[in-house]
Write a protein that holds these residues in place. Structure first.
Motif, PDB file in Angstrom:
ATOM      1  N   ASN A  40       0.794  -1.221   0.000  1.00 31.72           N
ATOM      2  CA  ASN A  40       0.000   0.000   0.000  1.00 31.72           C
ATOM      3  C   ASN A  40       0.826   1.271   0.000  1.00 31.72           C
ATOM      4  N   CYS A  41       1.983   1.232   0.652  1.00 29.16           N
ATOM      5  CA  CYS A  41       2.745   2.463   0.868  1.00 29.16           C
ATOM      6  C   CYS A  41       4.007   2.558   0.028  1.00 29.16           C
ATOM      7  N   GLY A  42       4.456   1.442  -0.550  1.00 31.80           N
ATOM      8  CA  GLY A  42       5.626   1.478  -1.421  1.00 31.80           C
ATOM      9  C   GLY A  42       6.920   1.814  -0.708  1.00 31.80           C
ATOM     10  N   ILE A  54       8.711   5.764 -14.807  1.00 25.72           N
ATOM     11  CA  ILE A  54       8.600   4.393 -15.332  1.00 25.72           C
ATOM     12  C   ILE A  54       7.195   3.838 -15.103  1.00 25.72           C
ATOM     13  N   TYR A  55       6.506   4.342 -14.082  1.00 27.18           N
ATOM     14  CA  TYR A  55       5.170   3.824 -13.784  1.00 27.18           C
ATOM     15  C   TYR A  55       4.098   4.400 -14.695  1.00 27.18           C
ATOM     16  N   ARG A  81       7.419  -2.889  -3.661  1.00 26.33           N
ATOM     17  CA  ARG A  81       7.417  -1.423  -3.786  1.00 26.33           C
ATOM     18  C   ARG A  81       6.926  -1.021  -5.174  1.00 26.33           C
ATOM     19  N   HIS A  82       7.417  -1.716  -6.201  1.00 27.70           N
ATOM     20  CA  HIS A  82       6.936  -1.467  -7.561  1.00 27.70           C
ATOM     21  C   HIS A  82       5.430  -1.726  -7.647  1.00 27.70           C
ATOM     22  N   THR A  83       4.988  -2.785  -6.968  1.00 24.78           N
ATOM     23  CA  THR A  83       3.572  -3.139  -7.004  1.00 24.78           C
ATOM     24  C   THR A  83       2.714  -2.033  -6.411  1.00 24.78           C
TER      25      THR A  83
END
Length: 321
Positions: A167-169, A298-299, A266-268
């Motif tokens: 949730n927070c990366g 990148i996201y 984190r990417h998720t």
């Protein structure tokens, strides 16, 4: 740090304690420059050719040797780590950054060298790869795997950790360093990110609930009363222990741990926020603690459907001649 010449020790102290660079980044600089110094001794014929690379002593590297370094030496070093050490472009780029920083320190700050040989050193062309991340379905499977743990303390602890990651990366080091007193009003969390920069993370209901549930079963007597997440030995849960725990659950849901990791969580988080949350790229940069928005961009390349819908939503999209 062992086998370290004075000139390198001074540089690392400057970076960590004057510039405020994190200890993890400082360690990367050390490892990169240690490799470079060993390479220099090989290139300049200062050691027996039969000496194993790991056994090359760099304690005698001094400013007189470094003054001899040319741009050709630096190019040869980058070629060496590519061919002999199988470094990929991302790792080579980091080594280039380490060299630039070190030689800029010697040239601009200390005035110990007349020219900066790294001034024109270029970074290898980066492969523009999209970030690897878990789908929403896989994310839920990972959370369910933690809930299935029969040990209630570990189940609620691991569930809370995975929930915060997704949730927070947070970075791994940020998550492991969470202190209980850094959680305010049940919905804000203060973490120390790269470069010792402090930032505030907002917790959603799922994260707050997961933390509250864990605190009920969290051991009362620990060796680190401030730490939120506690190990079996009653210490703060280490980075390695968290990685091992995440790997275990990833394997349980059938994901390859050579591809997926804590950093992929984190990417998720970033991907899910961008894809489903209508999050502005600048807001995402702030949440992730990126120094530059270029890192966050990148996201923006991961959801063609969203980009297609954005173009279609333009009020001029249905205009006729």
């Amino acid at each position: 740090m062992s086998e370290i010449p004075t000139i390198l020790d001074d540089y690392l102290n400057y970076m960590e304690f004057i510039k405020g660079i994190s200890s993890n980044t400082t360690k990367e600089y050390f490892l990169d420059l240690r490799t470079f110094f060993k390479f220099l001794k090989i290139r300049y014929g200062l050691i027996d050719r039969k000496t194993e690379f790991r056994d090359i002593d760099i304690e005698d590297v001094d400013i007189e040797l470094i003054k001899k370094v040319t741009i050709q030496d630096l190019h040869s070093y980058i070629s060496y780590v590519d061919r002999k050490r199988n470094n990929k472009n991302l790792t080579k780029s980091r080594k280039v950054a380490s060299l630039r920083s070190f030689f800029d320190y010697l040239y601009s700050k200390l005035k110990l060298i007349d020219e900066n040989p790294a001034l024109q050193l270029e970074s290898p062309k980066s492969n523009s790869r999209l970030p690897v991340y878990l789908t929403l379905e896989q994310s839920n499977e990972l959370l369910n795997a933690a809930l299935a743990n029969k040990n209630e303390e570990y189940s609620k602890r691991d569930y809370a950790i995975i929930m915060i990651f997704l949730n927070c990366g947070l970075r791994l080091s940020e998550l492991s360093s969470i202190d209980i007193n850094k959680i305010k009003d049940d919905d804000t969390l203060t973490v120390i990110g790269k470069g010792n920069k402090e930032r505030t993370i907002f917790l959603n209901n799922a994260c707050s609930e997961a933390i509250d549930d864990y605190l009920i079963v969290r051991p009362k007597k620990t060796k680190d009363n401030k730490a939120l997440f506690i190990s079996k030995q009653k210490n703060r849960l280490s980075n390695r222990a968290i990685q091992h725990m995440i790997d275990k659950y990833l394997k349980e849901i059938g994901l390859d741990t050579s591809i997926y990791s804590t950093h992929k969580l984190r990417h998720t988080a970033a991907t899910l926020m961008y894809k489903y949350g209508n999050v502005d790229i600048r807001a995402l940069q702030e949440i992730l603690g990126h120094e530059s928005v270029a890192t966050t961009q990148i996201y923006t390349h991961i959801d063609n459907d969203r980009l297609r819908d954005a173009v279609k939503s333009n009020p001029l999209s249905n205009r006729k001649k």
